[in-house]
Design a protein around this motif. Structure first.
Motif, PDB file in Angstrom:
ATOM      1  N   TRP A 106     -29.556 -69.147  10.596  1.00  0.00           N
ATOM      2  CA  TRP A 106     -30.716 -68.794   9.775  1.00  0.00           C
ATOM      3  C   TRP A 106     -31.785 -69.832   9.991  1.00  0.00           C
ATOM      4  O   TRP A 106     -31.582 -70.868  10.640  1.00  0.00           O
ATOM      5  CB  TRP A 106     -30.314 -68.720   8.301  1.00  0.00           C
TER       6      TRP A 106
ATOM      7  N   LEU B  99     -27.946 -56.409  11.354  1.00  0.00           N
ATOM      8  CA  LEU B  99     -28.457 -57.242  12.451  1.00  0.00           C
ATOM      9  C   LEU B  99     -28.591 -56.458  13.747  1.00  0.00           C
ATOM     10  O   LEU B  99     -29.392 -56.834  14.617  1.00  0.00           O
ATOM     11  CB  LEU B  99     -27.546 -58.451  12.668  1.00  0.00           C
TER      12      LEU B  99
ATOM     13  N   LEU C  40     -31.764 -64.635   8.614  1.00  0.00           N
ATOM     14  CA  LEU C  40     -30.352 -64.485   8.957  1.00  0.00           C
ATOM     15  C   LEU C  40     -30.196 -63.713  10.267  1.00  0.00           C
ATOM     16  O   LEU C  40     -30.809 -62.667  10.458  1.00  0.00           O
ATOM     17  CB  LEU C  40     -29.633 -63.745   7.831  1.00  0.00           C
ATOM     18  N   ARG C  41     -29.365 -64.234  11.166  1.00  0.00           N
ATOM     19  CA  ARG C  41     -29.216 -63.623  12.486  1.00  0.00           C
ATOM     20  C   ARG C  41     -27.874 -64.047  13.083  1.00  0.00           C
ATOM     21  O   ARG C  41     -27.167 -64.892  12.526  1.00  0.00           O
ATOM     22  CB  ARG C  41     -30.348 -64.078  13.407  1.00  0.00           C
ATOM     23  N   PHE C  42     -27.521 -63.420  14.206  1.00  0.00           N
ATOM     24  CA  PHE C  42     -26.323 -63.838  14.929  1.00  0.00           C
ATOM     25  C   PHE C  42     -26.514 -65.267  15.447  1.00  0.00           C
ATOM     26  O   PHE C  42     -27.607 -65.634  15.892  1.00  0.00           O
ATOM     27  CB  PHE C  42     -26.054 -62.931  16.123  1.00  0.00           C
TER      28      PHE C  42
ATOM     29  N   LEU D 265     -19.408 -66.287   8.884  1.00  0.00           N
ATOM     30  CA  LEU D 265     -19.695 -65.567   7.645  1.00  0.00           C
ATOM     31  C   LEU D 265     -18.438 -65.081   6.936  1.00  0.00           C
ATOM     32  O   LEU D 265     -18.393 -65.090   5.698  1.00  0.00           O
ATOM     33  CB  LEU D 265     -20.616 -64.377   7.931  1.00  0.00           C
TER      34      LEU D 265
ATOM     35  N   SER E 131     -24.497 -60.601  19.381  1.00  0.00           N
ATOM     36  CA  SER E 131     -23.475 -59.718  18.818  1.00  0.00           C
ATOM     37  C   SER E 131     -22.181 -59.776  19.624  1.00  0.00           C
ATOM     38  O   SER E 131     -21.114 -59.425  19.117  1.00  0.00           O
ATOM     39  CB  SER E 131     -24.004 -58.279  18.771  1.00  0.00           C
TER      40      SER E 131
ATOM     41  N   VAL F  34     -23.523 -56.854   7.310  1.00  0.00           N
ATOM     42  CA  VAL F  34     -24.382 -57.802   8.021  1.00  0.00           C
ATOM     43  C   VAL F  34     -24.468 -57.444   9.499  1.00  0.00           C
ATOM     44  O   VAL F  34     -25.562 -57.442  10.091  1.00  0.00           O
ATOM     45  CB  VAL F  34     -23.861 -59.242   7.826  1.00  0.00           C
ATOM     46  N   TYR F  35     -23.347 -57.124  10.099  1.00  0.00           N
ATOM     47  CA  TYR F  35     -23.345 -56.756  11.525  1.00  0.00           C
ATOM     48  C   TYR F  35     -24.241 -55.543  11.766  1.00  0.00           C
ATOM     49  O   TYR F  35     -25.063 -55.534  12.696  1.00  0.00           O
ATOM     50  CB  TYR F  35     -21.922 -56.467  11.987  1.00  0.00           C
TER      51      TYR F  35
ATOM     52  N   VAL G 210     -23.046 -66.772  12.259  1.00  0.00           N
ATOM     53  CA  VAL G 210     -24.439 -66.490  11.911  1.00  0.00           C
ATOM     54  C   VAL G 210     -25.249 -67.799  11.856  1.00  0.00           C
ATOM     55  O   VAL G 210     -24.684 -68.892  11.717  1.00  0.00           O
ATOM     56  CB  VAL G 210     -24.568 -65.771  10.550  1.00  0.00           C
TER      57      VAL G 210
END
Length: 400
Positions: free
Chosen positions: A397, A251, A370-372, A134, A376, A247-248, A395
């Protein structure tokens, strides 16, 4: 918990965590003595109201820091010609020259173009497919492209001035010699661009600054070059840092992310809460020097003593916010001071807010689910610079 020896500062923190020592200091020692990696010892203000006083009261001066061994995290202090080193009225004179580029009206006129840039970046991510990194795919190119267009800097030079910006913000990532070399290269670059604008003026901020220098004599040459450098570096850095931070945090707070996805009308308020919640800096702001004795409760800051403030601590002040260590995207309490306060309140705050609003809306609608990419734990964090955030944020999706 008062100590006789200054505490080492900044305090140790990981990722985007805020050291629990701040809470204890706000409660028991809201002004304490600290020693930064460079410069003389200072007072540290941690409470919301005290921070506002230091940042906004004319009894505290930035200009008085010039020539002093300023407390700082970087090897070198801010230059004497930079706006951050001036007090009104000299600061006000320089600020007026660029303020019209960052008014709410001008920023809203830019919103469609920022949305177009964001859509293009997401479109490229979709075309190339998940996973994506990202920071390089979106976090850096969006604010850099916006600042290039606003200031009039060729976008193809972005890699070079990104390297210069990293050195500019270095605390330990680069040696003193590397920092000095990068600053000299940045100065040469800006000087060359300025010379081009003198020959061929454009409809951009740099041309306007050149005109203010040459036609209206409202800027010295040194002020012109220093201002252009500052805008180029600071103009994109806050947003470039906060995009992956936002975003972090979302999430890792799935309930808040789900609420935002369900009601995108919350985006403007979500931006404000994320700016309050996230400690984007790795330490204090520039020191202010007391020009007379100032009383803070039982503590007297004597004339000539420096004070640094921690805005992240102020934004978690339990006397101001309910549950300050919790992310609440519906929060409507006191305004955060993530962009500062007083005469030196961040000039680009309206632009940064708009870019972050566009970012959240575009990422959440353009990259469904949207996700890791992984977890993390795969995030790589910055080190050795004065900003806090991911250096790499993989990331993924859902497929369309």
């Amino acid at each position: 918990m008062t100590t006789t020896e200054p505490r080492a500062y900044p305090f140790a923190s990981e990722k985007l965590d805020l050291d629990p020592l701040y809470e204890a200091l706000r409660r028991e020692e809201p002004l304490c003595r600290v020693r930064l990696p460079y410069g003389e010892p200072a007072w540290l203000a941690t409470r919301y109201e005290d921070v506002k006083v230091v940042l906004g009261d004319p009894r505290f001066s930035r200009a008085a820091a010039v020539g002093r061994d300023q407390p700082r995290s970087r090897p070198y202090p801010a230059g004497a010609g930079a706006m951050i080193s001036l007090d009104p009225p000299e600061h006000s004179r320089l600020r007026r020259l660029v303020a019209k580029a960052f008014t709410m009206r001008r920023v809203e006129q830019l919103r469609p173009r920022v949305q177009e840039i964001a859509n293009g970046l997401v479109g490229t991510m979709l075309a190339e497919g998940a996973p994506a990194e990202l920071v390089q795919s979106f976090g850096l190119p969006l604010p850099i492209a916006v600042m290039c267009e606003l200031l009039g800097v060729p976008f193809e030079d972005r890699a070079e001035f990104r390297r210069w910006a990293d050195a500019y913000l270095s605390t330990s990532k680069f040696t003193r010699e590397q920092v000095a070399d990068a600053r000299a290269q940045l100065r040469d670059y800006v000087a060359a661009l300025t010379a081009e604008r003198r020959k061929d003026p454009q409809d951009d901020l740099l041309s306007a600054l050149v005109a203010a220098r040459d036609d209206e004599d409202r800027l010295s040459e040194e002020e012109l070059l220093t201002m252009a450098e500052t805008i180029l570096v600071a103009g994109h850095e806050t947003t470039a840092t906060q995009i992956p931070n936002f975003v972090y945090v979302l999430l890792t707070n799935p309930d808040q992310l789900a609420a935002l996805r369900a009601d995108l009308g919350m985006v403007p308020q979500a931006v404000e809460e994320l700016l309050r919640y996230i400690p984007a800096g790795a330490g204090s702001s520039q020191p202010r020097y007391a020009v007379e004795d100032v009383q803070f409760g039982a503590v007297t800051v004597c004339a000539g003593e420096p004070v640094v403030v921690d805005r992240s601590s102020a934004n978690r002040d339990e006397s101001i916010y309910t549950g300050p260590d919790e992310l609440d995207l519906t929060r409507r309490e006191a305004p955060h001071i993530g962009f500062g306060h007083g005469a030196h309140h961040c000039l680009g705050a309206p632009l940064a807010r708009m870019e972050l609003q566009v970012t959240l809306h575009t990422l959440l609608t353009g990259l469904p689910g949207l996700r890791f990419a992984g977890s993390s734990h795969d995030v790589v964090w910055k080190s050795g610079v004065s900003t806090r955030g991911p250096e790499q944020l993989p990331v993924a999706w859902d497929r369309a």
